[in-house]
Design a protein around this motif. Sequence first.
Motif, PDB file in Angstrom:
ATOM      1  N   ARG A 134       0.837  -1.207   0.000  1.00 15.05           N
ATOM      2  CA  ARG A 134       0.000   0.000   0.000  1.00 15.05           C
ATOM      3  C   ARG A 134       0.870   1.254   0.000  1.00 15.05           C
ATOM      4  O   ARG A 134       0.588   2.223  -0.726  1.00 15.05           O
ATOM      5  CB  ARG A 134      -0.917   0.021   1.226  1.00 15.05           C
ATOM      6  CG  ARG A 134      -2.085  -0.930   1.145  1.00 15.05           C
ATOM      7  CD  ARG A 134      -2.920  -0.942   2.425  1.00 15.05           C
ATOM      8  NE  ARG A 134      -3.381   0.383   2.809  1.00 15.05           N
ATOM      9  CZ  ARG A 134      -3.634   0.745   4.076  1.00 15.05           C
ATOM     10  NH1 ARG A 134      -3.453  -0.110   5.070  1.00 15.05           N
ATOM     11  NH2 ARG A 134      -4.055   1.955   4.349  1.00 15.05           N
ATOM     12  N   ILE A 135       1.917   1.241   0.813  1.00 15.13           N
ATOM     13  CA  ILE A 135       2.832   2.386   0.868  1.00 15.13           C
ATOM     14  C   ILE A 135       3.476   2.604  -0.494  1.00 15.13           C
ATOM     15  O   ILE A 135       3.500   3.725  -1.021  1.00 15.13           O
ATOM     16  CB  ILE A 135       3.908   2.181   1.951  1.00 15.13           C
ATOM     17  CG1 ILE A 135       3.278   2.137   3.349  1.00 15.13           C
ATOM     18  CG2 ILE A 135       4.982   3.270   1.870  1.00 15.13           C
ATOM     19  CD1 ILE A 135       4.196   1.577   4.429  1.00 15.13           C
ATOM     20  N   ASP A 136       3.990   1.525  -1.081  1.00 12.41           N
ATOM     21  CA  ASP A 136       4.646   1.621  -2.395  1.00 12.41           C
ATOM     22  C   ASP A 136       3.679   2.157  -3.454  1.00 12.41           C
ATOM     23  O   ASP A 136       4.051   3.000  -4.277  1.00 12.41           O
ATOM     24  CB  ASP A 136       5.186   0.260  -2.826  1.00 12.41           C
ATOM     25  CG  ASP A 136       6.376  -0.200  -1.999  1.00 12.41           C
ATOM     26  OD1 ASP A 136       7.034   0.650  -1.353  1.00 12.41           O
ATOM     27  OD2 ASP A 136       6.649  -1.418  -1.990  1.00 12.41           O
ATOM     28  N   ARG A 137       2.447   1.665  -3.425  1.00  6.62           N
ATOM     29  CA  ARG A 137       1.449   2.090  -4.418  1.00  6.62           C
ATOM     30  C   ARG A 137       1.130   3.577  -4.258  1.00  6.62           C
ATOM     31  O   ARG A 137       1.064   4.318  -5.242  1.00  6.62           O
ATOM     32  CB  ARG A 137       0.194   1.231  -4.271  1.00  6.62           C
ATOM     33  CG  ARG A 137      -0.774   1.340  -5.401  1.00  6.62           C
ATOM     34  CD  ARG A 137      -1.886   0.290  -5.402  1.00  6.62           C
ATOM     35  NE  ARG A 137      -2.434  -0.023  -4.088  1.00  6.62           N
ATOM     36  CZ  ARG A 137      -2.244  -1.192  -3.444  1.00  6.62           C
ATOM     37  NH1 ARG A 137      -1.538  -2.152  -3.999  1.00  6.62           N
ATOM     38  NH2 ARG A 137      -2.797  -1.403  -2.268  1.00  6.62           N
ATOM     39  N   LYS A 138       0.948   4.037  -3.006  1.00 13.36           N
ATOM     40  CA  LYS A 138       0.640   5.450  -2.791  1.00 13.36           C
ATOM     41  C   LYS A 138       1.812   6.342  -3.199  1.00 13.36           C
ATOM     42  O   LYS A 138       1.607   7.420  -3.762  1.00 13.36           O
ATOM     43  CB  LYS A 138       0.257   5.693  -1.333  1.00 13.36           C
ATOM     44  CG  LYS A 138      -1.137   5.171  -0.998  1.00 13.36           C
ATOM     45  CD  LYS A 138      -1.597   5.642   0.348  1.00 13.36           C
ATOM     46  CE  LYS A 138      -2.131   7.042   0.189  1.00 13.36           C
ATOM     47  NZ  LYS A 138      -3.002   7.465   1.291  1.00 13.36           N
TER      48      LYS A 138
ATOM     49  N   SER B 164      -1.658   1.633   9.644  1.00 12.62           N
ATOM     50  CA  SER B 164      -2.640   1.593   8.567  1.00 12.62           C
ATOM     51  C   SER B 164      -3.377   2.926   8.444  1.00 12.62           C
ATOM     52  O   SER B 164      -3.621   3.421   7.339  1.00 12.62           O
ATOM     53  CB  SER B 164      -3.633   0.439   8.803  1.00 12.62           C
ATOM     54  OG  SER B 164      -4.553   0.366   7.732  1.00 12.62           O
ATOM     55  N   LYS B 165      -3.723   3.510   9.578  1.00  2.43           N
ATOM     56  CA  LYS B 165      -4.384   4.818   9.569  1.00  2.43           C
ATOM     57  C   LYS B 165      -3.467   5.878   8.998  1.00  2.43           C
ATOM     58  O   LYS B 165      -3.918   6.769   8.258  1.00  2.43           O
ATOM     59  CB  LYS B 165      -4.824   5.201  10.983  1.00  2.43           C
ATOM     60  CG  LYS B 165      -5.994   4.383  11.487  1.00  2.43           C
ATOM     61  CD  LYS B 165      -6.326   4.726  12.928  1.00  2.43           C
ATOM     62  CE  LYS B 165      -7.391   3.772  13.450  1.00  2.43           C
ATOM     63  NZ  LYS B 165      -7.660   3.964  14.874  1.00  2.43           N
ATOM     64  N   GLN B 166      -2.181   5.796   9.313  1.00  4.42           N
ATOM     65  CA  GLN B 166      -1.227   6.759   8.765  1.00  4.42           C
ATOM     66  C   GLN B 166      -1.139   6.615   7.253  1.00  4.42           C
ATOM     67  O   GLN B 166      -1.059   7.616   6.526  1.00  4.42           O
ATOM     68  CB  GLN B 166       0.161   6.560   9.383  1.00  4.42           C
ATOM     69  CG  GLN B 166       0.248   7.000  10.828  1.00  4.42           C
ATOM     70  CD  GLN B 166       1.632   6.749  11.380  1.00  4.42           C
ATOM     71  OE1 GLN B 166       2.194   5.658  11.265  1.00  4.42           O
ATOM     72  NE2 GLN B 166       2.199   7.780  11.988  1.00  4.42           N
ATOM     73  N   ILE B 167      -1.152   5.392   6.768  1.00  6.70           N
ATOM     74  CA  ILE B 167      -1.097   5.152   5.318  1.00  6.70           C
ATOM     75  C   ILE B 167      -2.346   5.744   4.666  1.00  6.70           C
ATOM     76  O   ILE B 167      -2.267   6.432   3.638  1.00  6.70           O
ATOM     77  CB  ILE B 167      -0.966   3.656   5.005  1.00  6.70           C
ATOM     78  CG1 ILE B 167       0.355   3.102   5.527  1.00  6.70           C
ATOM     79  CG2 ILE B 167      -1.096   3.410   3.490  1.00  6.70           C
ATOM     80  CD1 ILE B 167       0.450   1.572   5.519  1.00  6.70           C
ATOM     81  N   LYS B 168      -3.488   5.485   5.250  1.00  9.79           N
ATOM     82  CA  LYS B 168      -4.765   5.961   4.703  1.00  9.79           C
ATOM     83  C   LYS B 168      -4.831   7.480   4.652  1.00  9.79           C
ATOM     84  O   LYS B 168      -5.340   8.058   3.690  1.00  9.79           O
ATOM     85  CB  LYS B 168      -5.921   5.405   5.539  1.00  9.79           C
ATOM     86  CG  LYS B 168      -7.277   5.796   5.032  1.00  9.79           C
ATOM     87  CD  LYS B 168      -8.368   5.216   5.894  1.00  9.79           C
ATOM     88  CE  LYS B 168      -9.730   5.664   5.401  1.00  9.79           C
ATOM     89  NZ  LYS B 168     -10.807   5.156   6.248  1.00  9.79           N
ATOM     90  N   ASN B 169      -4.328   8.121   5.693  1.00  7.01           N
ATOM     91  CA  ASN B 169      -4.458   9.588   5.801  1.00  7.01           C
ATOM     92  C   ASN B 169      -3.397  10.357   5.030  1.00  7.01           C
ATOM     93  O   ASN B 169      -3.422  11.583   5.029  1.00  7.01           O
ATOM     94  CB  ASN B 169      -4.430   9.991   7.277  1.00  7.01           C
ATOM     95  CG  ASN B 169      -5.663   9.500   8.007  1.00  7.01           C
ATOM     96  OD1 ASN B 169      -6.727   9.338   7.419  1.00  7.01           O
ATOM     97  ND2 ASN B 169      -5.516   9.211   9.283  1.00  7.01           N
ATOM     98  N   ASN B 170      -2.477   9.686   4.406  1.00  9.84           N
ATOM     99  CA  ASN B 170      -1.443  10.378   3.620  1.00  9.84           C
ATOM    100  C   ASN B 170      -1.696  10.262   2.150  1.00  9.84           C
ATOM    101  O   ASN B 170      -2.322   9.468   1.640  1.00  9.84           O
ATOM    102  CB  ASN B 170      -0.045   9.857   3.962  1.00  9.84           C
ATOM    103  CG  ASN B 170       0.409  10.352   5.318  1.00  9.84           C
ATOM    104  OD1 ASN B 170       0.255  11.516   5.613  1.00  9.84           O
ATOM    105  ND2 ASN B 170       0.934   9.453   6.118  1.00  9.84           N
TER     106      ASN B 170
END
Length: 105
Positions: free
Chosen positions: A43-47, A99-105
Amino acid sequence: MKTRITIAIAMIAFLGLSNTSFAQTRHPRRAEVNHRLARQDRRIDRKEADGDMSKKEAHKLHHEDHQIKHEEKDMASQDGGHITKQEQKTLNQQENHESKQIKNN
């Protein structure tokens, strides 16, 4: 005679190590935690690739993932390759925060 004893000892050692390794990769609580960490890394890589997250923020989150993974390994090393339900809960809480940090960035 010494050769047979040496071979027998080597085989016992090999089987012991491979069983330990097998237990570490097959423990269901560890597998769940590690699978989730892998999904979060993707998810991080994709964002980052989509431009929705800066390289700096992606690096920070990957570092957090690495710390959780390190903690999981430490926990497992203290219990024969397993983690307890409470340890899994602790790791899941850390993963939820990330996960919340990933979502909110």
